[in-house]
Every structure is written in structure tokens, then in C-alpha cells.
Design a protein around this motif. Structure first.
Motif, mmCIF file in Angstrom:
data_model
loop_
_atom_site.group_PDB
_atom_site.id
_atom_site.type_symbol
_atom_site.label_atom_id
_atom_site.label_comp_id
_atom_site.label_asym_id
_atom_site.label_seq_id
_atom_site.Cartn_x
_atom_site.Cartn_y
_atom_site.Cartn_z
ATOM 1 N N PRO A 172 46.220 48.663 37.290
ATOM 2 C CA PRO A 172 46.850 48.657 35.881
ATOM 3 C C PRO A 172 48.099 48.112 35.950
ATOM 4 N N ASP A 173 48.932 48.290 37.064
ATOM 5 C CA ASP A 173 50.198 47.747 36.942
ATOM 6 C C ASP A 173 50.565 46.215 36.873
ATOM 7 N N ALA A 174 49.407 45.568 37.285
ATOM 8 C CA ALA A 174 49.249 44.237 37.230
ATOM 9 C C ALA A 174 48.265 43.551 36.444
ATOM 10 N N LEU A 175 47.872 44.207 35.362
ATOM 11 C CA LEU A 175 46.831 43.686 34.483
ATOM 12 C C LEU A 175 45.813 43.099 35.194
ATOM 13 N N GLU A 230 41.436 48.615 28.484
ATOM 14 C CA GLU A 230 41.472 48.106 27.198
ATOM 15 C C GLU A 230 42.433 46.991 26.911
ATOM 16 N N LYS A 231 43.503 46.961 27.724
ATOM 17 C CA LYS A 231 44.708 45.876 27.644
ATOM 18 C C LYS A 231 44.260 44.661 28.282
ATOM 19 N N ALA A 232 43.655 44.652 29.686
ATOM 20 C CA ALA A 232 43.161 43.825 30.411
ATOM 21 C C ALA A 232 41.985 43.557 30.985
ATOM 22 N N ALA A 269 41.231 40.750 32.883
ATOM 23 C CA ALA A 269 42.118 40.627 34.086
ATOM 24 C C ALA A 269 43.132 39.326 33.634
ATOM 25 N N ALA A 270 44.300 39.503 33.990
ATOM 26 C CA ALA A 270 45.299 38.531 33.494
ATOM 27 C C ALA A 270 45.439 37.118 34.203
ATOM 28 N N GLY A 271 44.529 37.047 35.241
ATOM 29 C CA GLY A 271 44.330 35.804 36.181
ATOM 30 C C GLY A 271 44.668 36.396 37.403
ATOM 31 N N ALA A 272 44.598 35.013 38.197
ATOM 32 C CA ALA A 272 44.734 35.221 39.820
ATOM 33 C C ALA A 272 46.265 35.729 39.912
ATOM 34 N N ASP A 273 46.372 36.638 40.954
ATOM 35 C CA ASP A 273 47.706 37.160 41.318
ATOM 36 C C ASP A 273 48.717 35.870 41.693
ATOM 37 N N ILE A 274 49.656 35.792 40.497
ATOM 38 C CA ILE A 274 50.684 34.747 40.706
ATOM 39 C C ILE A 274 51.600 35.083 41.704
ATOM 40 N N LYS A 275 51.925 36.341 41.955
ATOM 41 C CA LYS A 275 53.106 36.543 42.901
ATOM 42 C C LYS A 275 52.481 36.336 44.262
ATOM 43 N N GLU A 276 50.947 36.563 44.557
ATOM 44 C CA GLU A 276 50.158 36.439 45.838
ATOM 45 C C GLU A 276 50.354 34.781 46.098
ATOM 46 N N LEU A 309 42.317 35.714 31.206
ATOM 47 C CA LEU A 309 43.306 34.616 31.244
ATOM 48 C C LEU A 309 43.167 34.031 32.774
ATOM 49 N N GLY A 310 43.097 32.762 32.893
ATOM 50 C CA GLY A 310 43.055 32.312 34.022
ATOM 51 C C GLY A 310 42.079 32.430 34.938
ATOM 52 N N GLY A 311 42.094 33.073 36.115
ATOM 53 C CA GLY A 311 41.056 33.429 36.967
ATOM 54 C C GLY A 311 40.252 34.976 36.311
ATOM 55 N N GLY A 312 41.023 35.262 35.451
ATOM 56 C CA GLY A 312 40.048 36.532 34.452
ATOM 57 C C GLY A 312 39.162 35.817 33.589
ATOM 58 N N PRO A 318 45.505 29.125 31.127
ATOM 59 C CA PRO A 318 47.049 28.865 31.169
ATOM 60 C C PRO A 318 47.542 28.253 32.421
ATOM 61 N N GLU A 319 46.590 27.999 33.438
ATOM 62 C CA GLU A 319 47.108 27.414 34.743
ATOM 63 C C GLU A 319 47.905 26.335 34.463
ATOM 64 N N ILE A 320 47.823 25.494 33.352
ATOM 65 C CA ILE A 320 48.547 24.170 33.542
ATOM 66 C C ILE A 320 50.085 24.624 33.162
ATOM 67 N N PRO A 331 42.604 25.484 36.763
ATOM 68 C CA PRO A 331 41.731 26.523 37.004
ATOM 69 C C PRO A 331 41.200 26.294 38.536
ATOM 70 N N GLY A 332 40.908 27.187 39.212
ATOM 71 C CA GLY A 332 40.085 26.975 40.579
ATOM 72 C C GLY A 332 39.065 28.026 40.893
ATOM 73 N N ILE A 333 38.464 28.679 40.074
ATOM 74 C CA ILE A 333 37.394 29.473 39.993
ATOM 75 C C ILE A 333 36.376 29.066 38.935
HETATM 76 C C1 LIG Z 1 45.532 29.352 39.557
HETATM 77 C C2 LIG Z 1 44.303 30.029 39.239
HETATM 78 C C3 LIG Z 1 43.161 29.560 40.155
HETATM 79 C C4 LIG Z 1 44.281 30.966 38.311
HETATM 80 C C5 LIG Z 1 45.052 31.960 37.603
HETATM 81 O O1 LIG Z 1 44.460 32.599 37.142
HETATM 82 S S1 LIG Z 1 46.693 31.514 37.521
HETATM 83 C C6 LIG Z 1 47.171 32.912 36.264
HETATM 84 C C7 LIG Z 1 46.957 32.629 34.930
HETATM 85 N N1 LIG Z 1 47.323 33.814 34.205
HETATM 86 C C8 LIG Z 1 48.721 33.758 33.649
HETATM 87 O O2 LIG Z 1 49.242 32.807 33.628
HETATM 88 C C9 LIG Z 1 48.881 35.026 32.674
HETATM 89 C C10 LIG Z 1 50.160 35.536 33.349
HETATM 90 N N2 LIG Z 1 50.542 36.673 32.450
HETATM 91 C C11 LIG Z 1 51.050 36.978 31.392
HETATM 92 O O3 LIG Z 1 51.207 35.516 30.836
HETATM 93 C C12 LIG Z 1 51.297 38.119 30.860
HETATM 94 O O4 LIG Z 1 51.267 38.987 31.605
HETATM 95 C C13 LIG Z 1 50.493 38.598 29.653
HETATM 96 C C14 LIG Z 1 50.506 37.471 28.300
HETATM 97 C C15 LIG Z 1 49.187 38.508 30.035
HETATM 98 C C16 LIG Z 1 50.697 40.086 29.101
HETATM 99 O O5 LIG Z 1 51.962 40.197 29.048
HETATM 100 P P1 LIG Z 1 52.887 41.409 28.686
HETATM 101 O O6 LIG Z 1 54.163 41.150 28.306
HETATM 102 O O7 LIG Z 1 52.077 42.609 27.669
HETATM 103 O O8 LIG Z 1 52.900 42.042 30.231
HETATM 104 P P2 LIG Z 1 53.607 41.627 31.382
HETATM 105 O O9 LIG Z 1 54.843 42.561 31.461
HETATM 106 O O10 LIG Z 1 53.769 40.277 31.427
HETATM 107 O O11 LIG Z 1 52.862 42.209 32.718
HETATM 108 C C17 LIG Z 1 52.394 43.538 33.138
HETATM 109 C C18 LIG Z 1 52.653 43.426 34.582
HETATM 110 O O12 LIG Z 1 51.707 42.583 35.165
HETATM 111 C C19 LIG Z 1 51.986 41.590 35.833
HETATM 112 N N3 LIG Z 1 51.117 40.449 35.623
HETATM 113 C C20 LIG Z 1 50.558 39.963 34.843
HETATM 114 N N4 LIG Z 1 49.553 38.858 34.912
HETATM 115 C C21 LIG Z 1 49.855 38.674 36.319
HETATM 116 C C22 LIG Z 1 49.422 37.622 37.093
HETATM 117 N N5 LIG Z 1 48.501 36.612 36.667
HETATM 118 N N6 LIG Z 1 49.531 37.758 38.411
HETATM 119 C C23 LIG Z 1 50.427 38.918 38.952
HETATM 120 N N7 LIG Z 1 51.028 39.819 38.225
HETATM 121 C C24 LIG Z 1 50.724 39.671 36.723
HETATM 122 C C25 LIG Z 1 53.200 41.195 35.456
HETATM 123 O O13 LIG Z 1 54.195 40.535 36.269
HETATM 124 C C26 LIG Z 1 53.815 42.689 35.113
HETATM 125 O O14 LIG Z 1 54.252 43.346 36.182
HETATM 126 P P3 LIG Z 1 55.716 43.600 36.490
HETATM 127 O O15 LIG Z 1 56.466 44.389 35.505
HETATM 128 O O16 LIG Z 1 55.815 44.371 37.821
HETATM 129 O O17 LIG Z 1 56.327 42.165 36.932
#
Ligand SMILES: CC(C)=CC(=O)SCCNC(=O)CCNC(=O)[C@H](O)C(C)(C)COP(=O)(O)OP(=O)(O)OC[C@H]1O[C@@H](n2cnc3c(N)ncnc32)[C@H](O)[C@@H]1OP(=O)(O)O
Length: 258
Positions: free
Chosen positions: A22-25, A58-60, A62-69, A107-110, A131-133, A139-141
């Protein structure tokens, strides 16, 4: 089995996988991906399970692959670990139907995870995007391939190149999702559908999935022949007799999966 990032529940023939970060959507980190694969393998092997549902919160979804990782990884490391190759293979090997129950962000991987499933049911609040662009990658999955097959090149290019989100109505109109349900009832609705599928004859369910997937992978002539031969083969099952006799006798069929 207990997991760090996933809840697994089995009831009435349905395996329910709930992504639970939940903390990382529900961002797909390597732990979540490997736990998801374990769950899929477990549910495939479990004779009591006839259908699988994957959902998020209900909120997500999955918001994608873990960008931080991913942020610090190099070309050499992602190539060496074949990042996301394991998930692609796991879904290829699942013979039971898998339904994505999507609320909130996919989004993305989600979005790609949802498209790995056999079909997607969306809550009214669902939002899909690639949104990977915007992160300097693509995208990679399977996103470029599956989204294009599902919604066509023009709309897929729009999604890939702008990184914009589409809502549930646009996703249904485009063919990405099969139906939309009210957000608060969505998961119950999907579980009802999954229970109905799980009660059907498993050989016909497996083969319906295989034949439908062939439509994307072969010529029409080969696909039609494959379908016809598979259709013929089902007349060797007890369930075909039971299904058709039950209709004639105006009763519910009791399938035995053989
Ligand atoms: C590369 C490949 C193969 C695939 C991919 O999926 S790349 C990732 C694609 N996804 C994204 O770019 C979406 C990233 N997330 C967002 O744009 C926003 O989080 C949101 C629009 C989905 C929601 O925005 P909201 O303001 O409601 O929430 P946040 O404060 O931004 O998020 C809450 C919490 O979750 C962490 N989070 C969200 N998405 C990711 C992610 N993809 N990877 C890692 N962490 C994610 C976000 O950092 C926040 O945590 P912290 O407050 O601890 O930073």
C-alpha cells in the motif's frame, strides 16, 4: 504460504491474489514479482482451483515497476538478470484463466501485468497508462506488443509516446477492458465471474483459452483448423456428455473435469 507483498486466498475454486504494497501503490519490486510467480505456480498446481483473479487496492492495481528499485541499475545488470523475463514466462505457462480486477492506477508494469491476464475487468475509477517514456525508457513486460494488439496501433502509439492515462470508459471503448463495474462492487463482481468459470469443465476452459490465444499468434487458416480439432477432441470427454445431456434434461451440469 505467507508472503511479504501479496495476500493469497483460495475459496470456491478461485485463487485470489491481492497485491499488497500500500505504501508504494503496489509498485512491482523484485520481491513482489517473485511472490506473484510463486502464487501463480501454486494455483496452477492446485486441483481445487479453476480460475485465478489478480487485484490490487481501490487506489492502485499497480503504479508500475518499482522506479526506486530500478533507478540505479545498469544495462549490464538488467540484461544479466533478464529483468521481467521471469514474469513473462510465468504467465505463458499458466493454463487456468486469469482475470485482472483493476481499480485505480494500472500504470506501466501495472498495465502490463493486467494485460498478461486473460481479460481485464475495470472499476469505474480505473486509470490505465504506459508512462515509461517519461522516465527515459519503454515498457518491458509486453506493453508495446500487447497494448497494440488490444487497442490498435494508432491509440497504442498515442499511449506509448505521450504517456497519458486513459480512464475506464475509454479503456472499454478501445477494447483494453472487457467490462466496467462500480468501484465499490468491482471485486465481488469479478469473483462471481471467476467462480462461474471455475465451475465449468476444466478441459474445455483450458482449450478455449489456448484456442483464443492462437488467434493472436497464427494465420486464420491454422487457427480455424486448431479450433476445429480441439472442438472435436472435447467429444472424448465425459464432461461433453454431461454438459449436453444436462441441457436436454433441463438440469444443471455436474462437471468432473474429465
Ligand atoms: C520500466 C517498466 C518496464 C515499467 C514501469 O512500470 S516504469 C513505472 C511506470 N509508472 C509510473 O511512472 C507511475 C509512477 N507513479 C506516479 O506517477 C504517481 O505515484 C501516481 C500518479 C500513480 C499517484 O500519485 P499520488 O500523488 O497519488 O501518489 P504518490 O505520492 O506519487 O505515491 C505514493 C507512494 O507510492 C510511491 N510510488 C508510486 N509509484 C511508484 C513506482 N512506480 N515505483 C516506486 N514507488 C512508487 C511514491 O513514491 C510514494 O511513496 P513515497 O511517498 O514513499 O515516495
Amino acid at each position: 504460504m505467507s508472503f511479504e507483498t501479496i495476500l493469497l486466498d483460495k475459496q470456491d475454486g478461485v485463487g485470489l491474489i491481492t497485491l499488497n504494497r500500500p505504501d508504494a501503490l503496489n509498485a512491482l519490486n523484485s520481491v513482489l514479482v517473485s511472490e506473484l510467480i510463486s502464487c501463480l505456480n501454486d494455483l496452477q498446481a492446485d486441483d481445487d482451483i479453476g480460475a485465478i483473479v489478480i487485484t490490487g487496492s481501490e487506489k492502485a492495481f499497480a503504479a508500475g515497476a518499482d522506479i526506486k528499485e530500478m533507478a540505479g541499475k545498469t544495462y549490464a545488470t538488467v540484461l544479466e538478470e533478464d529483468m521481467f523475463g521471469n514474469a513473462t514466462k510465468a504467465f505463458r505457462d499458466i493454463r487456468k484463466p486469469v482475470i485482472a480486477a483493476v481499480a485505480g492506477y494500472a500504470l506501466g508494469g501495472g498495465c502490463e501485468l493486467a494485460m498478461c491476464c486473460d481479460f481485464i475487468i475495470a472499476a469505474q475509477n480505473a486509470k490505465f497508462g504506459q508512462p515509461e517514456i517519461k522516465l527515459g525508457v519503454i515498457p518491458g513486460i509486453g506493453g508495446t506488443q500487447r497494448l497494440t494488439r488490444l487497442i490498435g496501433k494508432s491509440k497504442a502509439m498515442d499511449m506509448m509516446l505521450t504517456g497519458r492515462m486513459m480512464d475506464a470508459v475509454e479503456a472499454e471503448r478501445s477494447g483494453l477492458v472487457s467490462r466496467i463495474l462500480p468501484t465499490e462492487d468491482m471485486l465481488d463482481g469479478v469473483l462471481d465471474i471467476a467462480r462461474d468459470i471455475a465451475a465449468l469443465s476444466r478441459p474445455s476452459v483450458y482449450l478455449a483459452k489456448e484456442a483464443t490465444n492462437r488467434a493472436l499468434e497464427t494465420t486464420l487458416e491454422e487457427g480455424l483448423l486448431f479450433e476445429r480439432r480441439v472442438f472435436h477432441s472435447l467429444f472424448a470427454t465425459e464432461d461433453q456428455k454431461e454438459g449436453m445431456n444436462a441441457f436436454v434434461e433441463k438440469r444443471q451440469p455436474q462437471f468432473k473435469n474429465r
